[in-house]
Design an enzyme around this catalytic site. Sequence first.
Site, mmCIF file in Angstrom:
data_model
loop_
_atom_site.group_PDB
_atom_site.id
_atom_site.type_symbol
_atom_site.label_atom_id
_atom_site.label_comp_id
_atom_site.label_asym_id
_atom_site.label_seq_id
_atom_site.Cartn_x
_atom_site.Cartn_y
_atom_site.Cartn_z
ATOM 1 C CB ALA A 73 4.143 3.889 1.325
ATOM 2 C CB SER A 117 -1.125 -1.864 -1.938
ATOM 3 O OG SER A 117 -1.706 -2.957 -1.243
ATOM 4 C CE1 TYR A 143 -0.214 1.041 2.352
ATOM 5 C CE2 TYR A 143 -1.271 -1.018 1.692
ATOM 6 C CZ TYR A 143 -0.198 -0.156 1.643
ATOM 7 O OH TYR A 143 0.902 -0.469 0.872
ATOM 8 C CE LYS A 147 0.864 2.461 -1.063
ATOM 9 N NZ LYS A 147 2.151 2.967 -1.604
#
Length: 321
Positions: A73, A117, A143, A147
Amino acid sequence: MSQRILLTGASGFVGAAVMQCLLDRGHQVIAALRQVPQTLDPRAEVFHFAQLDGETPWQAGLAGVRTVIHSAARVHVMNDTEADPLAAFRRVNVDATLNLARQAVAAGVRRLVFISSIKVNGEGTAKARPYAADDKPAPCDPYGISKQEAEDGLRKLANETGLEVVIVRPVLVYGPGVKANFLAMMRWLDKGVPLPFGAIDNRRSLVALGNLADLVATCAEHPAAANQTFLVSDGEDLSTTALLQRMASALGRPARLLPVPGVLLQWMATALGKKALSHRLCGSLQVDIGKTRSLLGWTPPLSVDEAFLLAARDYQEKTNK
């Protein structure tokens, strides 16, 4: 039962631990890597790829594979220099993930385990009100958004094709080889630096590297994991003060903690432009792993103190070389 498993990110902090766990359980692991480290376990096969994006060709690496574990990632960046951070995260975390998943379906792969996450859930919780696996997502940064979008795309693909998708959302991961803030914390404690964190009444969930690797391997194997989302932690939440005290004990050092009120620390950090750091040190982020325990019969194999000792010994061995 032994499986042939393609693992991306196999040289990373999390991926390398997952690979060791899978190999120790008797699985055949194909390590998907851009660069092959000299320390790669010789029991693993290697699939080399040039670039991780929406065009990466995976066919050769997927031959005979039953399960894919996607660990690679673009990770959270504290001071991102990208002109468009969300676009940069999407290229790797969304486009590359769904490209791999679509090719996995075409190759006859049965299951894909996606390491996501906790940032999909959000940035923090009220104390004693932990996140649950099936809570409505509320990501706050590029981020976390990337995800969540990858998770949504994988679920859609699963509904359309029958691919079994398993999503694992870790909290802060620590263990041998840890870097960033956790490593800095160990350095401060090891040097006996007085720290103003002796009166922080928050709660943080953490997950030891070995516990996360064990759960990811379990998700590759367990029939009940199919099409589920799991949160993972050590099962014991700590205040920042308790964390520092117990890590100092693991290092064999006294914890020199000054009892500065958390409210004052947060005010000072905000004034210095460090609001995000103060939130991590003074705020709470807890997760409920009840679903993970009950559905998979899973228990973290390492206690917090056992895991702290492993991290401390690794740090001391590397520091004393």
